[in-house]
Design an enzyme around this catalytic site. Structure first.
Site, PDB file in Angstrom:
ATOM      1  CD  GLU A   1      83.994  52.076  57.514  1.00 37.49           C
ATOM      2  OE1 GLU A   1      82.774  51.692  57.092  1.00 37.49           O
ATOM      3  OE2 GLU A   1      84.478  53.262  57.262  1.00 37.49           O
TER       4      GLU A   1
ATOM      5  CB  CYS B   1      80.069  45.106  55.195  1.00 35.53           C
ATOM      6  SG  CYS B   1      81.105  46.112  54.033  1.00 35.53           S
TER       7      CYS B   1
HETATM    8  P1  NAP Z   1      85.701  39.929  62.728  1.00 35.42           P
HETATM    9  O1  NAP Z   1      85.652  38.463  63.454  1.00 35.42           O
HETATM   10  O2  NAP Z   1      85.202  40.953  63.316  1.00 35.42           O
HETATM   11  O3  NAP Z   1      87.292  39.780  62.282  1.00 35.42           O
HETATM   12  C1  NAP Z   1      87.774  41.162  61.584  1.00 35.42           C
HETATM   13  C2  NAP Z   1      89.007  41.485  61.868  1.00 35.42           C
HETATM   14  O4  NAP Z   1      89.205  41.709  63.589  1.00 35.42           O
HETATM   15  C3  NAP Z   1      89.945  39.905  62.079  1.00 35.42           C
HETATM   16  O5  NAP Z   1      91.238  40.509  61.589  1.00 35.42           O
HETATM   17  C4  NAP Z   1      90.128  39.315  63.346  1.00 35.42           C
HETATM   18  O6  NAP Z   1      91.251  38.404  63.712  1.00 35.42           O
HETATM   19  C5  NAP Z   1      90.023  40.671  64.010  1.00 35.42           C
HETATM   20  N1  NAP Z   1      89.739  40.558  65.458  1.00 35.42           N
HETATM   21  C6  NAP Z   1      88.546  39.921  65.899  1.00 35.42           C
HETATM   22  N2  NAP Z   1      88.308  40.062  67.213  1.00 35.42           N
HETATM   23  C7  NAP Z   1      89.471  40.570  67.695  1.00 35.42           C
HETATM   24  C8  NAP Z   1      90.131  40.951  68.956  1.00 35.42           C
HETATM   25  N3  NAP Z   1      89.489  40.688  70.110  1.00 35.42           N
HETATM   26  N4  NAP Z   1      91.427  41.377  69.040  1.00 35.42           N
HETATM   27  C9  NAP Z   1      91.974  41.450  67.839  1.00 35.42           C
HETATM   28  N5  NAP Z   1      91.409  41.243  66.505  1.00 35.42           N
HETATM   29  C10 NAP Z   1      90.128  40.801  66.512  1.00 35.42           C
HETATM   30  O7  NAP Z   1      84.711  39.772  61.299  1.00 35.42           O
HETATM   31  P2  NAP Z   1      84.817  38.671  60.264  1.00 35.42           P
HETATM   32  O8  NAP Z   1      83.718  37.871  60.633  1.00 35.42           O
HETATM   33  O9  NAP Z   1      86.142  38.115  59.908  1.00 35.42           O
HETATM   34  O10 NAP Z   1      84.202  39.782  59.147  1.00 35.42           O
HETATM   35  C11 NAP Z   1      82.799  39.974  58.832  1.00 35.42           C
HETATM   36  C12 NAP Z   1      82.545  41.270  59.408  1.00 35.42           C
HETATM   37  O11 NAP Z   1      82.903  42.222  58.911  1.00 35.42           O
HETATM   38  C13 NAP Z   1      80.804  41.106  59.096  1.00 35.42           C
HETATM   39  O12 NAP Z   1      80.168  41.912  60.203  1.00 35.42           O
HETATM   40  C14 NAP Z   1      80.871  42.360  58.088  1.00 35.42           C
HETATM   41  O13 NAP Z   1      79.757  43.241  57.948  1.00 35.42           O
HETATM   42  C15 NAP Z   1      82.122  43.227  58.480  1.00 35.42           C
HETATM   43  N6  NAP Z   1      82.561  44.077  57.400  1.00 35.42           N
HETATM   44  C16 NAP Z   1      82.421  45.279  57.597  1.00 35.42           C
HETATM   45  C17 NAP Z   1      82.801  46.219  56.591  1.00 35.42           C
HETATM   46  C18 NAP Z   1      82.817  47.659  56.368  1.00 35.42           C
HETATM   47  O14 NAP Z   1      83.216  48.452  55.777  1.00 35.42           O
HETATM   48  N7  NAP Z   1      81.593  48.459  57.343  1.00 35.42           N
HETATM   49  C19 NAP Z   1      83.707  45.759  55.394  1.00 35.42           C
HETATM   50  C20 NAP Z   1      83.666  44.289  55.414  1.00 35.42           C
HETATM   51  C21 NAP Z   1      83.362  43.641  56.251  1.00 35.42           C
HETATM   52  P3  NAP Z   1      91.031  37.271  63.607  1.00 35.42           P
HETATM   53  O15 NAP Z   1      90.805  36.206  62.525  1.00 35.42           O
HETATM   54  O16 NAP Z   1      92.469  36.847  64.290  1.00 35.42           O
HETATM   55  O17 NAP Z   1      90.117  36.764  64.949  1.00 35.42           O
END
Ligand code: NAP
Length: 461
Positions: free
Chosen positions: A231, A265
């Protein structure tokens, strides 16, 4: 990065949590696996009872738990409370409805000697979920509730800036009587996370997060041949046609864009307005944005929260600067913002050409991309030119026309005369670079079950 709660309004570090040791990760994996062996044999009624108890417990701690969200990532207290209500509804929905979707289905077969066979939805094991900070409880529940109902168990890695919310959820599960290992929150590093995904005891991986994280985590799951759901981000279009109720559309659009400080999102991030009503829309939109009140997220009059972290604000400002350097025009809507806290004044971007990097990007905060197009066809073409395909909406007085535009949009969800859809009984998910798989409803329930085919034959036949 360490797991640290920093209040986005006060900018004060409130609590830090150490990373889990490798031994703790190993013990959590074994405990989850052992819990699964028991949980998979429990009745649907037993699982529903647990989900109901979690919902009841959550109901009882609504105010306390809402305040944790506000302190961890800055969202308005009123939005935090609404998030908790939404979690409660999801838990109760699965408690009531999951059993119906998990029944074996008998199917007739002309080729099979027994004349029929069954498809039996069967639990698969430990599901590892990686969640973002923007809806800290809701994101957990969207996967946890269906997985527990299906007989699976869950290990969570939450975002590093919302550890108190993650720890609070762990406590809630314990209070509700979840056996050890059924739900485990782990404060792991990205390296430990990769090892968890590779571990044989883990049978599925669900990520909600950015496209960048999706590419890494989906790759890790694929390396181990594990099913995953992704997602990811979105740059949803909100299309306003010439027959729409323009002022109403503008108010909805402004509200939807700035909810959760614009960090949603499925927020409408690209307003695509046909020429005939463009000026009216812009005027009404600007006015609605000007009425936003930035301030203490716990105060009832506040409507614009701070961004979740200093890094989030810095990244967003840089994105706006890059858009401008590539030819866009940025209009800052001057509203008063407090001097402390990671607030950002809303920005409206126009003049974004197709060769501007902003054209393809998601802006995760109070930044609106505004496009003027000739007509419906141009609106659909522009909407579909995004690499993302999460949601979208169309505003028109003619619902049949709205449906026909909806059919032409390359997204997972389309709302007509609303900015977005939602609810425990509405599936959620995207296409293209917004990911794959669905959450909520029976679709989310069946993502990580084994649809086992069982047939009875006649040896002498
Ligand atoms: P993010 O940086 O991708 O982080 C999301 C999760 O992934 C966090 O728990 C992060 O942990 C983890 N993560 C990132 N890189 C990783 C890796 N290499 N290995 C393991 N875990 C990893 O996203 P965000 O900036 O927090 O959230 C915003 C994004 O989420 C936006 O793009 C938004 O549109 C999207 N989103 C999508 C939905 C949907 O349902 N489609 C819903 C909500 C949000 P760490 O904090 O430890 O890096």
């Amino acid at each position: 990065m360490a797991y640290r709660s920093i209040n986005p309004f006060t900018e004060q570090v409130e609590q830090e949590f150490p990373f889990a040791s490798d031994a703790e990760v190993e013990s959590a994996l074994q405990q989850a696996h052992d819990a699964f062996e028991t949980w998979r044999q429990t009745s649907h009624e037993h699982r529903s009872e647990l989900l109901t108890r979690v919902a009841d417990e959550l109901h009882d701690v609504r105010d306390e738990y809402a305040r944790i969200l506000t302190a961890d990532m800055g969202k308005l207290l009123v939005e935090a409370s609404a998030e908790i209500d939404s979690c409660e509804r999801i838990l109760r929905w699965y408690a009531e409805h999951a059993v119906g979707y998990l029944q074996p289905q008998v199917r007739p077969s002309g080729s099979y000697v027994g004349g029929s066979y069954e498809v039996v939805p069967t639990a698969t094991g430990v599901i590892y979920i990686v969640e973002p900070w923007n809806f800290p409880y809701y994101q957990i529940v969207r996967v946890l509730a269906p997985q527990l109902a299906a007989g699976n168990v869950v290990i969570l890695k939450h975002a590093s800036n919302v550890p108190r919310a993650a720890a609070a959820w762990q406590k809630l599960m314990t209070r509700a009587g979840a056996p050890e290992g059924l739900f485990t929150n782990l404060f792991v590093t990205h390296e430990q996370s990769a090892r968890i995904i590779a571990d044989d005891r883990v049978r599925g991986v669900a990520l909600t997060g950015s496209e960048a994280a999706g590419a890494v985590i989906a790759g890790q799951a694929a390396q181990s041949l594990k099913k995953s759901t992704m997602e990811l981000g979105g740059a949803d279009a909100l299309i306003v046609l010439e027959d729409a109720e323009v002022e109403k559309a503008a108010r909805w659009a402004a509200r939807g864009r700035h909810r959760n400080a614009g960090q949603v999102c499925v927020a409408s991030k690209r307003m695509i307005v046909v020429d005939a009503v463009y000026e009216r829309f812009v005027e009404a939109y600007r006015q609605a944005v000007r009425e936003l009140v930035a301030g203490d997220p716990t105060a009832p009059e506040t409507t614009l929260a701070p961004l979740s972290s200093e890094a989030a604000r810095k990244g967003l400002i840089e994105q706006v600067e890059r858009a401008v350097a590539n030819g866009a025009h940025a209009e800052t809507v001057e509203i008063s913002v407090p001097s402390t806290g990671w607030f950002m004044q809303p920005v409206i971007l126009t003049g974004i050409d197709a060769d501007n990097p902003a054209y393809l990007e998601e802006f995760f905060g109070p930044v609106t991309q505004l496009y003027r197009v000739a007509d419906e066809d141009a609106a659909v073409a522009l909407a579909n030119s995004s690499p993302y395909g999460l949601g979208g909406s169309v505003f028109t007085a003619d619902t049949a026309r709205g449906r026909s535009v909806a059919e032409r949009l390359d997204t997972g969800m389309v709302a007509i005369n609303r900015p977005a859809l939602g609810g425990p009984d509405v599936p959620f998910g995207g296409t293209k670079r917004s990911g794959y798989g669905r959450e909520l409803t029976d679709l989310g329930l069946l993502e990580f079950v084994n649809l086992k085919v069982v047939g009875v034959g006649d040896i002498d036949g």
